[in-house]
Write a protein that holds these residues in place. Structure first.
Motif, PDB file in Angstrom:
ATOM      1  N   LEU A  94    -120.645   2.391  52.221  1.00  0.00           N
ATOM      2  CA  LEU A  94    -120.332   3.607  52.973  1.00  0.00           C
ATOM      3  C   LEU A  94    -118.968   3.510  53.628  1.00  0.00           C
ATOM      4  O   LEU A  94    -118.601   2.472  54.169  1.00  0.00           O
ATOM      5  N   GLU A  95    -118.217   4.597  53.573  1.00  0.00           N
ATOM      6  CA  GLU A  95    -116.944   4.690  54.273  1.00  0.00           C
ATOM      7  C   GLU A  95    -117.022   5.891  55.209  1.00  0.00           C
ATOM      8  O   GLU A  95    -117.402   6.985  54.801  1.00  0.00           O
ATOM      9  N   TRP A  96    -116.671   5.677  56.469  1.00  0.00           N
ATOM     10  CA  TRP A  96    -116.709   6.754  57.458  1.00  0.00           C
ATOM     11  C   TRP A  96    -115.548   7.695  57.174  1.00  0.00           C
ATOM     12  O   TRP A  96    -114.383   7.360  57.345  1.00  0.00           O
ATOM     13  N   GLU A  97    -115.866   8.905  56.727  1.00  0.00           N
ATOM     14  CA  GLU A  97    -114.866   9.887  56.329  1.00  0.00           C
ATOM     15  C   GLU A  97    -114.399  10.740  57.510  1.00  0.00           C
ATOM     16  O   GLU A  97    -113.210  10.913  57.733  1.00  0.00           O
ATOM     17  N   GLN A  98    -115.366  11.316  58.248  1.00  0.00           N
ATOM     18  CA  GLN A  98    -115.001  12.224  59.327  1.00  0.00           C
ATOM     19  C   GLN A  98    -116.187  12.520  60.220  1.00  0.00           C
ATOM     20  O   GLN A  98    -117.316  12.225  59.888  1.00  0.00           O
ATOM     21  N   VAL A  99    -115.882  13.127  61.334  1.00  0.00           N
ATOM     22  CA  VAL A  99    -116.883  13.697  62.237  1.00  0.00           C
ATOM     23  C   VAL A  99    -116.732  15.202  62.109  1.00  0.00           C
ATOM     24  O   VAL A  99    -115.615  15.725  62.177  1.00  0.00           O
ATOM     25  N   VAL A 100    -117.843  15.896  61.911  1.00  0.00           N
ATOM     26  CA  VAL A 100    -117.810  17.349  61.777  1.00  0.00           C
ATOM     27  C   VAL A 100    -118.102  17.964  63.140  1.00  0.00           C
ATOM     28  O   VAL A 100    -119.069  17.585  63.809  1.00  0.00           O
ATOM     29  N   VAL A 101    -117.256  18.893  63.539  1.00  0.00           N
ATOM     30  CA  VAL A 101    -117.390  19.567  64.828  1.00  0.00           C
ATOM     31  C   VAL A 101    -117.656  21.045  64.571  1.00  0.00           C
ATOM     32  O   VAL A 101    -116.848  21.723  63.923  1.00  0.00           O
ATOM     33  N   ASP A 102    -118.794  21.548  65.060  1.00  0.00           N
ATOM     34  CA  ASP A 102    -119.080  22.983  64.974  1.00  0.00           C
ATOM     35  C   ASP A 102    -118.115  23.729  65.888  1.00  0.00           C
ATOM     36  O   ASP A 102    -117.829  23.274  67.000  1.00  0.00           O
ATOM     37  N   ALA A 103    -117.642  24.872  65.425  1.00  0.00           N
ATOM     38  CA  ALA A 103    -116.651  25.606  66.216  1.00  0.00           C
ATOM     39  C   ALA A 103    -116.765  27.106  65.991  1.00  0.00           C
ATOM     40  O   ALA A 103    -117.059  27.557  64.888  1.00  0.00           O
ATOM     41  N   ALA A 104    -116.512  27.867  67.043  1.00  0.00           N
ATOM     42  CA  ALA A 104    -116.421  29.324  66.922  1.00  0.00           C
ATOM     43  C   ALA A 104    -115.125  29.689  66.193  1.00  0.00           C
ATOM     44  O   ALA A 104    -115.100  30.593  65.376  1.00  0.00           O
ATOM     45  N   ASP A 105    -114.054  28.948  66.482  1.00  0.00           N
ATOM     46  CA  ASP A 105    -112.755  29.169  65.854  1.00  0.00           C
ATOM     47  C   ASP A 105    -112.220  27.813  65.390  1.00  0.00           C
ATOM     48  O   ASP A 105    -111.506  27.125  66.138  1.00  0.00           O
ATOM     49  N   PRO A 106    -112.596  27.378  64.172  1.00  0.00           N
ATOM     50  CA  PRO A 106    -112.217  26.045  63.708  1.00  0.00           C
ATOM     51  C   PRO A 106    -110.715  25.762  63.752  1.00  0.00           C
ATOM     52  O   PRO A 106    -110.310  24.667  64.156  1.00  0.00           O
ATOM     53  N   ALA A 107    -109.887  26.707  63.350  1.00  0.00           N
ATOM     54  CA  ALA A 107    -108.447  26.467  63.335  1.00  0.00           C
ATOM     55  C   ALA A 107    -107.903  26.272  64.750  1.00  0.00           C
ATOM     56  O   ALA A 107    -107.118  25.349  65.002  1.00  0.00           O
TER      57      ALA A 107
END
Length: 117
Positions: A3-16
């Motif tokens: 396994l390689e840690w790729e990213q953490v996903v963050v929920d967002a109302a406005d991702p950009a």
């Protein structure tokens, strides 16, 4: 282990917007901007990154996962992040040696004090 840690996903109302805020806060670079996701990394080819994804609901409770950061100068870093738009947060930390902040969408993160020993 494979396994390689790729990213953490963050929920967002406005991702950009949230992704740009975190890129500025961390001094990271934008590596992907598509409808439905916005990704930043420390450097273009360095992992892990943060991937911001849209969700229809707003944040309602304390995060079950949060990021901790250890700066050289805690007070200066807290002041800088507050100037960028972070807010102080009380999650029941009491008189702890770290400072809990929230990003512009309310996600908690900690700015730690000096490492002991």
């Amino acid at each position: 282990m494979s396994l390689e840690w790729e990213q953490v996903v963050v929920d967002a109302a406005d991702p950009a917007a949230l992704g740009r805020w975190w890129a500025q806060a961390l001094g990271w670079v934008v590596v992907g901007e598509e409808p439905g996701e916005f990704e930043i990394r420390p450097e273009p080819d360095r992992l892990p990154g943060l991937l911001f994804a849209p969700v229809p609901e707003g944040k309602t409770v304390k995060n079950r996962l949060h990021l901790d950061f250890r700066p050289v100068d805690q007070a200066a870093e807290v002041d800088r992040l507050l100037a960028l738009g972070a807010r102080r947060a009380d999650v029941g930390q009491g008189d702890a040696p770290w400072v809990v902040l929230q990003d512009p969408e309310g996600n908690e993160f900690c700015v730690l004090g000096p490492r002991r020993g």
